[in-house]
Write a protein that holds these residues in place. Structure first.
Motif, PDB file in Angstrom:
ATOM      1  N   PRO A   1      22.747 -37.537  35.601  1.00 20.99           N
ATOM      2  CA  PRO A   1      23.618 -38.578  36.150  1.00 20.99           C
ATOM      3  C   PRO A   1      23.374 -38.722  37.658  1.00 20.99           C
ATOM      4  O   PRO A   1      23.289 -37.711  38.359  1.00 20.99           O
ATOM      5  N   TYR A   2      23.300 -39.946  38.116  1.00 25.51           N
ATOM      6  CA  TYR A   2      23.006 -40.195  39.526  1.00 25.51           C
ATOM      7  C   TYR A   2      23.995 -39.472  40.444  1.00 25.51           C
ATOM      8  O   TYR A   2      23.618 -38.893  41.462  1.00 25.51           O
ATOM      9  N   GLU A   3      25.265 -39.478  40.033  1.00 25.91           N
ATOM     10  CA  GLU A   3      26.310 -38.871  40.878  1.00 25.91           C
ATOM     11  C   GLU A   3      26.092 -37.363  41.112  1.00 25.91           C
ATOM     12  O   GLU A   3      26.553 -36.817  42.098  1.00 25.91           O
ATOM     13  N   PHE A   4      25.378 -36.693  40.179  1.00 25.55           N
ATOM     14  CA  PHE A   4      25.107 -35.273  40.379  1.00 25.55           C
ATOM     15  C   PHE A   4      24.321 -35.037  41.666  1.00 25.55           C
ATOM     16  O   PHE A   4      24.550 -34.074  42.377  1.00 25.55           O
ATOM     17  N   LEU A   5      23.363 -35.915  41.910  1.00 20.64           N
ATOM     18  CA  LEU A   5      22.517 -35.722  43.090  1.00 20.64           C
ATOM     19  C   LEU A   5      23.300 -35.893  44.377  1.00 20.64           C
ATOM     20  O   LEU A   5      22.974 -35.292  45.396  1.00 20.64           O
ATOM     21  N   GLU A   6      24.346 -36.722  44.288  1.00 23.40           N
ATOM     22  CA  GLU A   6      25.139 -36.988  45.488  1.00 23.40           C
ATOM     23  C   GLU A   6      26.039 -35.818  45.876  1.00 23.40           C
ATOM     24  O   GLU A   6      26.588 -35.794  46.964  1.00 23.40           O
ATOM     25  N   LYS A   7      26.186 -34.865  44.963  1.00 26.24           N
ATOM     26  CA  LYS A   7      27.123 -33.778  45.242  1.00 26.24           C
ATOM     27  C   LYS A   7      26.644 -32.841  46.346  1.00 26.24           C
ATOM     28  O   LYS A   7      27.440 -32.158  46.969  1.00 26.24           O
ATOM     29  N   GLU A   8      25.324 -32.747  46.501  1.00 22.34           N
ATOM     30  CA  GLU A   8      24.819 -31.906  47.590  1.00 22.34           C
ATOM     31  C   GLU A   8      24.203 -32.871  48.604  1.00 22.34           C
ATOM     32  O   GLU A   8      23.233 -33.557  48.327  1.00 22.34           O
TER      33      GLU A   8
END
Lengths: 488, 488
Positions: free
Chosen positions: B71-78
């Motif tokens: 999911p794209y949002e996973f990458l945004e977490k870090e």
């Protein structure tokens, strides 16, 4: 939580999912339908890979790697292929921050990208045959998913061969079918029916598809592998021609074939029980687990661990895949249950009494708990070999007996045979060998009435006479004996 | 066409691409930047995999498989992670005929999806350490690509470990760095400088990145592997906490590390010559090729082939990776050139004269053609072992000598040292060991002037005194001795 698992009699599907998760074979990933293959599940896949790969290599197949991303237009080049796969495609439209001028699909299978390369590589009969295999991930957008059986992403091997003649390509198709059969029966201990698929059920783009069909404990069938004769379909679509011995240009004949991580699902559903997984020894990542029975007395524990390590070393040196369970916190009962959940074929228990007697106590995963017995150290190796071999063949025989018990012949002779067929299949499931005229109307009609499809035209019954038989559905002239079943 | 290849002195880049294609290591796929790894190239990758995998296994690492789609949002977490990777992402927006409600990216690396799973799996100190590795494909949308060195899709392994303490995680990072160093030096015969990356050059999401840097024959550096200490960055982003021994909740410390198919590019650029590939024996899929020298006389040819087969059997039985070239159509010279192009370490020629003398004629790939000599059958095995071992170490020593010859110390003492540095690096390339104040302004300034970056803070020079040294760029106080080079 804990290791309690659903009983398969109560709910086969929940039992299956419980084993997948609690034996730590796989877990659900964050994207719907994508599983994580956990280390223990992956270790089974690695054994499958190693054994099959050695077989492919021995028979002149080479491994390679073709790209994941395929131009959308490639799929359109083979008319049936795009028709079959277009509902399942995942499409990359943006990359590197820009919209792509042409969309790329994630491979749902690799015929198109591979035959595009073969058009560059194959020029002359001297370049043939080409026999290439790859181990890869595959993406198919499935509506209903279940770990190992049907997932959006799965791992598989796909072989793609190119041949001078129709005869050679057809032989390769059947050679691989037979290689799969031997592997699945000898290593996975799963009996399979082999045969051709009907036109309706064949691979999109094949001239003919051969399949291997196994029966699960819930009496539903599972397709565990396929081998396709592709004729000239992909050679024509990608213009792959070679100069033959006479100097003329000919199209190249093709095959493709694959088995996937679905085989792990089959292992679970064919052999396992309410205590968990049962693995055939030849495919088990761990064949033998040694469980030292620790006491409160530290001195005794030291002796038990030393003795256990000696046993471990003896087995390891002889090439057994063996582990020691050094858990001192949990009770023996808990640790036995954990080893059973993981389906480890043999358990060796070692307690003070075994040391005194110069023995070990052995228990086989597929036997009941009262059947464990002591073996002297002198007999350890021969007994282990013998038990593992016996277990391998007994698991196969048990599965075969179950399959045969649930393979019923209901062949059309007279008007009301179809009622018998319907009633039987709806109440009993399993395989039904029946007579079919070859028409898709009948095939569809039966599917609507019973949810059963023709799994294959099984090789082993094709030498029977069809005289006096009628199509089970329409009473027309019989073309084949076929196997019906509901399936995964 | 044919096997003619560009000379590396004339055009290093064309020479490289010629070897890739003509030795049949890889070919260009239909999608820009995606290569097809051909069977011979893949066989090298399989040897790399097998050797590294055995090492990972022996040191308690387990293989698993995590999903391609994230999911794209996973990458945004870090925060740093998304900043580093967002320009390179390929995005799936449509699947199964429908637009996805949330876009999915193809893994450019798997920290996010793995740490999302670790948040489910890690609860207590008893679950730690977790040491998982996976062998997968990776997608990074690169602007300029070159087979093996930088491709849109590549194959790699990525290890992801989770630890109770900072100390343990840091030890793992360095343990793997050292494991890579031993593998790359001992098997690939490529000498490497190891050390930490600067803040500017480190992995997006790491606390610190350690790298292995090798020098190619065109005197440009290539990063051949990295090992990252990730601290708590991913544990915090995915809320991965465990109950420690005191019963308190703590975040988990992380590492990740990988090497890729780029290693094959390094093998080409370090060892090979204008006749083609040169493979170090330990990594060569074929160590020895037997070339029977056929005559016009059929009877003689039969004897030559029989004798060759005997030699083959003797070598095979002893575990050598050996093949016979049975080509009767082409001249010996053509067949020698073909074996040389593929970089096979040893060639055994067998002609009538060898049979009479009870000998074979042997030629080593890295020696000139006048150095071939006869070996009696009695000495065959010992001579082969000895030559292969010598070749392995001589290739390493030759590469080391080249690397050392092209590693220059230009350390700042006085005002005009930077001119010397600039002139040297622009004219000679290679590694330059120099003194740096630690400021990114200087790092950027040097990069703009010379196109050279800081490859690493090399471990092996860190025990030197920094007294009296000045930053080569700003003349400020020196913090580190660092290696500069232009790189791939």
């Amino acid at each position: 939580m804990g290791n309690f698992i659903f009983s398969k009699e109560e709910d086969f599907s929940k039992w299956y999912l419980d084993i997948v998760q609690k034996a730590k074979l796989a877990d659900y990933g964050p994207v719907k339908g994508c599983m994580v293959i956990m280390p223990y599940g992956y270790a089974i896949w690695e054994r499958i890979k190693r054994i099959l790969n050695d077989n492919f290599e021995k028979t002149g197949h080479e491994n390679a790697y073709f790209p994941l991303l395929i131009p959308y237009e490639f799929l359109e080049k083979e008319r049936e292929h795009i028709k079959g796969f277009s509902p399942e495609l995942a499409v990359v439209t943006t990359a590197g921050g820009e919209e792509l001028s042409e969309p790329l699909i994630l491979r749902p299978t690799s015929e198109t990208v591979i035959w595009n390369m073969y058009s560059k590589w194959i020029k002359s009969y001297r370049d043939l045959p080409v026999k290439i295999n790859q181990w890869t991930n595959i993406i198919r957008w499935e509506k209903r998913t279940r770990p190992f059986l049907r997932t959006t992403e799965f791992l598989w091997q796909e072989g793609h061969t190119a041949h001078e003649t129709e005869k050679e390509a057809k032989e390769e198709t059947l050679f691989i079918l037979n290689l799969y059969k031997r592997f699945i029966e000898d290593y996975l201990a799963i009996p399979v029916f082999c045969g051709q698929k009907t036109e309706m059920e064949k691979f999109a783009g094949a001239v003919s598809t051969y399949t291997l069909e196994a029966l699960m404990q819930d009496k539903k069938a599972l397709q565990v592998g396929t081998s396709h004769y592709l004729g000239l379909n992909f050679a024509e679509a990608f213009d792959v021609k070679f100069q033959n011995k006479k100097g003329e240009m000919d199209y190249v004949f093709a095959t493709s074939w694959g088995v996937s991580t679905r085989l792990i699902g089959a292992l679970i559903m064919v052999h396992s029980d309410n205590k968990g997984l049962i693995l055939p020894p030849k495919i088990a990542p761990i064949e033998i687990i040694i469980v030292p029975i620790f006491k409160v007395d530290n001195e005794a524990n030291k002796r038990i661990l030393e003795y256990s390590t000696t046993v471990f070393d003896i087995l390891k040196r002889e090439g057994f895949r063996v582990e020691i369970d050094k858990d001192v916190k949990n009770s023996p009962g808990f640790r036995f249950a954990a080893a059973e959940l993981k389906g480890i074929p043999m358990r060796i228990e070692i307690g003070s009494n075994d040391i005194i007697m110069d023995c070990v106590t052995v228990a086989r995963r597929d036997k009941d708990k009262n059947s464990k017995y002591q073996v002297s150290m002198k007999e350890l190796l021969s007994k282990m070999r013998c038990e593992l071999e016996n277990m391998q063949s007994e698991l196969f025989n048990r599965a075969l007996e179950f399959r045969n018990l649930n393979t019923k012949e209901i062949i059309g002779f007279k008007e009301n045979d179809y009622d018998t067929f319907k009633t039987y299949i709806n109440n009993h499931l399993g395989f039904v060998l029946s007579s079919w005229c070859g028409s898709e109307v009948c095939e569809e009609g039966i599917k609507n009435d019973t949810k059963a499809t023709i799994r294959c035209i099984p090789e082993e019954f094709q030498n029977r006479s069809l005289n006096n038989l009628t199509c089970i559905y329409c009473n027309g002239v019989v073309k084949y004996l076929v196997l019906f079943a509901r399936s995964y």
